[in-house]
Write an enzyme that holds these catalytic residues in place. Structure first.
Site, mmCIF file in Angstrom:
data_model
loop_
_atom_site.group_PDB
_atom_site.id
_atom_site.type_symbol
_atom_site.label_atom_id
_atom_site.label_comp_id
_atom_site.label_asym_id
_atom_site.label_seq_id
_atom_site.Cartn_x
_atom_site.Cartn_y
_atom_site.Cartn_z
ATOM 1 N N ALA A 146 -36.941 19.322 17.539
ATOM 2 C CA ALA A 146 -38.049 18.375 17.594
ATOM 3 C C ALA A 146 -38.165 17.728 16.221
ATOM 4 C CB ALA A 146 -39.339 19.092 17.966
ATOM 5 N N GLY A 202 -39.902 13.036 12.163
ATOM 6 C CA GLY A 202 -39.683 11.977 11.194
ATOM 7 C C GLY A 202 -40.078 12.407 9.796
ATOM 8 N N GLY A 203 -40.548 13.639 9.647
ATOM 9 C CA GLY A 203 -40.941 14.181 8.355
ATOM 10 C C GLY A 203 -39.841 15.031 7.749
ATOM 11 N N LEU A 245 -40.737 12.772 19.805
ATOM 12 C CA LEU A 245 -41.729 12.620 20.866
ATOM 13 C C LEU A 245 -42.585 11.393 20.607
ATOM 14 C CD1 LEU A 245 -42.903 16.312 21.367
ATOM 15 C CD2 LEU A 245 -40.959 15.111 22.389
ATOM 16 N N CYS A 297 -52.011 20.367 20.939
ATOM 17 C CA CYS A 297 -50.712 19.696 20.952
ATOM 18 C C CYS A 297 -49.581 20.722 20.947
ATOM 19 C CB CYS A 297 -50.588 18.759 19.744
ATOM 20 S SG CYS A 297 -49.093 17.743 19.759
ATOM 21 N N CYS A 357 -53.799 12.746 14.262
ATOM 22 C CA CYS A 357 -52.753 11.728 14.392
ATOM 23 C C CYS A 357 -53.200 10.518 15.199
ATOM 24 C CB CYS A 357 -51.488 12.335 14.988
ATOM 25 S SG CYS A 357 -51.634 12.902 16.705
#
Length: 364
Positions: free
Chosen positions: A6, A9-10, A32, A101, A198
């Site tokens: 997963a 982007g970090g 995601l 989440c 977020c």
């Protein structure tokens, strides 16, 4: 092992995916998409799962030489996380959307699809560790206490833990992760961490809720029921809040007052002195165990009520109505809706959503 990484982007998920590749696993990256707002862009450390994040994740996957996909989980995220967040506030509770989440999206929807596609595990950049214990797999705190994320992973079950992979758990610090990313030539090495909720990237939770559920004027009362102010929507207040109360009647002792309780049915907010925030007992029915269940209905543990709070020694009792936890010293500013995670040393025992609290300071 076939691993689905997963990739948010970090930097954390990027290095986790890279380590999975180095370990010889067959790795596929997936980002995601949790919002259908096509113009969503990141602003510094605010927001996540944006277009920019998806592009960063893709560049990392290309650098690692692994396949990469974007999966649209926006509808599931809307129903299981955002809608839950709104309904919890409307009910006078303070929810933790990151817990939901992890529970509903990253380690339920994503893991379910991964297993259906033949993957053995989902790899994430969370700072937590998995260990083999006498009664099966156990979830433990990370080596770096400052970055430990075992609290937000407390919702995972034994079955989910069996299909998870946390390559960063034994890493001594976030600085080591950033240095490794830079050495690997990953452009996200210096990317700032994301903060705030977020789906509320500007941080204005009160304004966001007002837009979603509207406003309704109500009373702010003290512990004896005397009206001391008014508000435009009880859902905008959380237990422990001090700022923004705008009380018309000062306290007799001149000290500041804090939100002690939110009563959605009567649209009332209760305020009082700071010492009244001390909670002597918490309870909840929605619980789960991170691995093997306790062998007895009464057991000693440490309880943690926020992601970065200190754990407090406590005694837990399991009954027909769920779990009751009594800490050895009062907890500060606990709100229904928060998650209590129970530990045995570094091991996560399980968690429950707090739905009842008992003040350590009587009225009067």
């Amino acid at each position: 092992m076939r691993v689905l990484a997963a990739m948010s982007g970090g930097v954390d998920s990027a290095v986790a995916a890279a380590r999975a590749v180095d370990a010889g696993h067959e790795v596929v990256g997936v980002h995601l998409a949790l919002s259908r707002a096509g113009g969503t862009l990141r602003t510094g450390s605010r927001g996540c799962c944006t277009i920019e994040d998806a592009m960063d994740a893709r560049r990392v996957a290309d650098k690692l030489g692994i396949p990469f996909y974007v999966w649209d989980f926006s509808e599931r995220f809307r129903d299981d996380v955002i809608a839950d967040f709104i309904s919890e506030y409307q009910a006078g509770r303070t929810p933790n959307p990151c817990m939901r989440c992890n529970e509903k999206i990253k380690f339920a929807a994503l893991l379910e699809r991964a297993i259906e596609l033949g993957f053995d595990a989902v790899c994430t950049g969370h700072y937590a560790s998995l260990r083999d214990g006498e009664r099966g797999l156990e979830l433990h705190r990370a080596a770096d206490d400052a970055k430990d994320q075992s609290y937000v992973l407390g919702v995972l079950t034994a079955e989910q833990l069996a299909h998870t992979y946390f390559p960063l758990g034994d890493t001594p610090s976030k600085a080591v992760v950033r240095a490794e990313a830079a050495e690997r030539g990953l452009l996200v090495a210096s990317k700032p961490d994301s903060h705030d909720i977020c789906f509320i990237p500007d941080g204005d939770t009160r304004g966001w809720l007002a837009e979603k559920v509207g406003t309704a004027t109500g009373d702010i009362v003290d512990r004896e029921g005397h009206v001391v102010g008014s508000h435009e929507g009880a859902h905008a207040y959380t237990v422990g809040q001090r700022r923004g109360l705008h009380l018309g009647v000062p306290a007799a002792d001149g000290k500041p007052r804090f939100v002690l309780e939110v009563r959605p049915v009567s649209n009332t907010v209760v305020v009082g002195p700071k010492e009244a925030l001390a909670i002597g007992r918490i309870a909840g029915a929605r619980l789960s165990w991170a691995g093997a269940e306790p062998l007895t209905d009464e057991f000693a543990c440490d309880v943690q009520i926020r992601a970065h709070a200190d754990p407090v020694p406590a005694q837990a009792v399991r009954g027909e109505d769920g779990l009751i936890v009594t800490p050895v010293e009062p907890l500060d500013g606990v709100a229904p809706g928060q998650t209590a995670v129970l530990y045995d040393g570094t091991r996560v025992i399980g968690q429950f959503t707090i739905d009842r609290t008992e003040s350590a300071v009587p009225v009067g």
